[in-house]
Design a protein around this motif. Structure first.
Motif, mmCIF file in Angstrom:
data_model
loop_
_atom_site.group_PDB
_atom_site.id
_atom_site.type_symbol
_atom_site.label_atom_id
_atom_site.label_comp_id
_atom_site.label_asym_id
_atom_site.label_seq_id
_atom_site.Cartn_x
_atom_site.Cartn_y
_atom_site.Cartn_z
ATOM 1 N N ALA A 157 0.827 -1.211 0.000
ATOM 2 C CA ALA A 157 0.000 0.000 0.000
ATOM 3 C C ALA A 157 0.861 1.260 0.000
ATOM 4 O O ALA A 157 0.589 2.219 -0.744
ATOM 5 C CB ALA A 157 -0.929 -0.011 1.217
ATOM 6 N N PHE A 182 -2.851 0.088 -4.192
ATOM 7 C CA PHE A 182 -2.974 0.785 -2.917
ATOM 8 C C PHE A 182 -4.162 0.250 -2.122
ATOM 9 O O PHE A 182 -4.033 -0.114 -0.946
ATOM 10 C CB PHE A 182 -3.127 2.285 -3.157
ATOM 11 N N TRP A 183 -5.307 0.170 -2.752
ATOM 12 C CA TRP A 183 -6.504 -0.280 -2.039
ATOM 13 C C TRP A 183 -6.461 -1.768 -1.725
ATOM 14 O O TRP A 183 -6.970 -2.201 -0.671
ATOM 15 C CB TRP A 183 -7.750 0.075 -2.841
ATOM 16 N N GLY A 185 -3.715 -3.378 -0.990
ATOM 17 C CA GLY A 185 -2.844 -3.444 0.178
ATOM 18 C C GLY A 185 -3.575 -3.076 1.454
ATOM 19 O O GLY A 185 -3.421 -3.735 2.488
ATOM 20 N N ILE A 186 -4.406 -2.039 1.395
ATOM 21 C CA ILE A 186 -5.200 -1.633 2.568
ATOM 22 C C ILE A 186 -6.148 -2.754 2.973
ATOM 23 O O ILE A 186 -6.248 -3.127 4.155
ATOM 24 C CB ILE A 186 -5.984 -0.343 2.272
#
Length: 570
Positions: A157, A182-183, A185-186
């Motif tokens: 992320a 990114f999302w 990873g979150i």
């Protein structure tokens, strides 16, 4: 004669992949060599095995007790790994560790991937290599719990966020795949360990926005579809576990686990502010020699967007862990990617004299700590078979500290790093081999061997189960002998013999066990004794394995051992 073209070898996708492969080499020895560890690893592995056995992939259980402390992500990953590579009946710990190794590889890949865009391919590759070889990450890579995969998800992320941030600073539009990573990873970090990874990311975003006095770059994160994606990743299980436990999971996870860690030192895991700073030279080894240069780089080049991003990734998250009253060595791991890239960035410019001297001293100090730990383990718990592994650990750690420090002092920082990494990775592998040979610490595997030698293990089908055991109620033994393992007292052990089941009695329960066996009029044969040290409880233990009396009333059962439980055994 051709010169070695490092930049060409690590260009493009090659640098991140090579960093991940280096992490594989660093983490694989621990995965293969270490016995099942107490207590967290074996609890995770046992809960996963019960998922596979029961087919219930929503409710998390350890034996008959709810295990409602962490979300389900790592259990699902372990279940997939075991299903693809092994059988749950085998009770082998290595398959359960595969997600941790993959998480460590993902972390190193993400560091190299982000670093190559932020600071160039060479810095990116060295950052990924530093990350993957750190003693902390390569150790967690061989342990079947959440932390290596949490590090991988959080670092993914942060790496994607770095790409988005750098694109906006350059006046470019961030591309959708970076936002997607990114999302993802979150979402993965939440599924693995709740809010911890999200907090590291959020603190970095807040720090960057305040420092830059600009929040417009946040509009480019893709909130409109990113948040629904996270909800889609986490929501179905969250709803299912809420229904299955009538909300009990959230009461235990938040009220029984997270809140106590914030309010005070939970489960005696206390520490003082600054503890992680003091541990950093050891946990960052073998790249410890670059720690002062990393700090200097973060300060002197803080005006550069890439360095500023790394500082905002490292400092707020690190301070959060330092200020939290509950402390464990691995908590700062999600911030190590920033530290690794700062260390790699220091190689791009001449390193000052103070940083070189301090780095050489810290590297030598960390090497001596590792040597001291190895010698202590060999002296107190070692056997003759551990001597070769221990000697290799000592030599390689000494070489990493001495050779790296010498080259750094002589203004060859890249050569110093390469030498330290090479010797340090071998030292870590040898340390795993040393720990494997410290047999007094591996009580559960010894008990399993004693049961198998006497034909008493439930898997062998010669005697009914489950095994009853007093005193040593550690999860590693439960993992090796199965969900129904009877963690009991002296009375329960005597009753197990009366029912024709094997019993294991800790020395401090021996008198009570004999009295209980006499009251029940049951005898048993001592077929083996395991002496060792329970490192989780901090106590020496002596465990005697008893075979139940023969069912036909004559003979000596399976022909192993002698003695009588009621009268005592030699």
């Amino acid at each position: 004669m051709k010169t070695f073209d490092l930049d060409g070898r690590i260009a493009g996708w090659r640098g991140p992949v090579l960093a991940a492969l280096l992490t594989l080499i660093a983490g694989l020895p621990g995965l293969l060599l270490l016995p099942p560890l107490d207590r967290d690893e074996s609890r995770f592995a046992q809960a996963t095995s019960q998922m596979l056995e029961s087919g219930d992939y929503v409710d998390i259980r350890y034996q008959d007790e709810p295990r409602w402390k962490k979300p389900v992500g790592i259990y699902w990953m372990q279940a997939i790994a075991v299903g693809l590579t092994s059988d749950v009946e085998d009770r082998e710990i290595a398959p359960y560790r595969i997600p941790s190794l993959l998480g460590a590889m993902l972390a190193a890949w993400a560091v190299a991937w982000a670093g190559s865009a932020m600071l160039g391919g060479r810095v990116g590759f060295f950052g990924g290599a530093i990350m993957g070889a750190t003693f902390l990450l390569s150790t967690e890579a061989g342990i079947a719990k959440t932390d290596a995969m949490l590090c991988g998800a959080t670092t993914l992320a942060m790496a994607a966020l770095a790409r988005i941030y750098m694109a906006t600073k350059a006046g470019e539009r961030p591309i959708r795949p970076h936002k997607l990573l990114f999302w993802i990873g979150i979402g993965l970090s939440i599924l693995i360990k709740g809010p911890i990874g999200f907090l590291v990311v959020a603190l970095a975003i807040i720090a960057l926005s305040i420092w830059d006095r600009n929040i417009k770059w946040l509009y480019r994160l893709g909130w409109g579809w990113g948040l629904p994606l996270v909800a889609l990743m986490v929501g179905p299980w969250a709803i299912a576990i809420t229904i299955a436990t009538d909300g009990g999971f959230w009461r235990e996870a938040i009220g029984g686990d997270l809140a106590p860690k914030i309010a005070g030192a939970h489960e005696s895991h206390s520490g003082f502010p600054g503890m992680y700073l003091l541990l950093a030279p050891l946990l960052f080894f073998p790249s410890t020699l670059l720690l002062p240069a990393a700090v200097s780089t973060g300060w002197s080049r803080r005006a550069e967007p890439a360095i500023r991003f790394l500082v905002c990734w490292l400092v707020p998250g690190w301070l959060m862990f330092e200020l939290a009253p509950t402390k464990l060595w691995h908590y700062t791991l999600p911030t190590f990617g920033a530290l690794a890239l700062l260390a790699a960035a220091a190689l791009a410019q001449p390193i000052g004299k103070v940083s070189r001297i301090t780095g050489a001293v810290l590297g030598a100090f960390a090497a001596l700590l590792i040597i001291g730990i190895t010698v202590y383990g060999l002296t107190v718990y070692g056997t003759s078979t551990a001597q070769t592994w221990a000697a290799l650990t000592v030599v390689m750690a000494l070489a990493a500290g001495a050779m790296g420090g010498f080259l750094l002092l002589n203004r060859a920082p890249v050569a110093a790093l390469v030498a330290s990494l090479a010797f340090g990775i071998v030292a870590h592998a040898a340390l795993s081999g040393t720990i494997r040979q410290l047999r007094p610490l591996a009580i559960a595997p010894q008990l399993e061997k004693a049961l198998e030698a006497a034909d008493l293990h439930p898997r062998q089908g010669r005697t009914p189960g489950p095994v009853a055991i007093t005193g040593f109620h550690e999860p590693s033994f439960v993992f090796l002998t199965g969900r129904d393992t009877d963690l009991t007292d002296a009375q329960g052990a005597a009753e197990a013999l009366a029912e024709g089941r094997p019993a294991i009695v800790e020395g401090r329960d021996a008198d009570a066990f004999r009295a209980a066996a006499a009251r029940l009029g049951v005898s048993g044969r001592a077929v083996g004794t395991v002496n060792g040290y329970n490192y989780s409880a901090g106590d020496p233990v002596s465990l005697t394995v008893y075979a139940p009396p023969p069912r036909n009333g004559n003979g000596n059962g399976n022909g192993n051992g002698n003695g009588n439980a009621a009268a005592g055994a030699e």
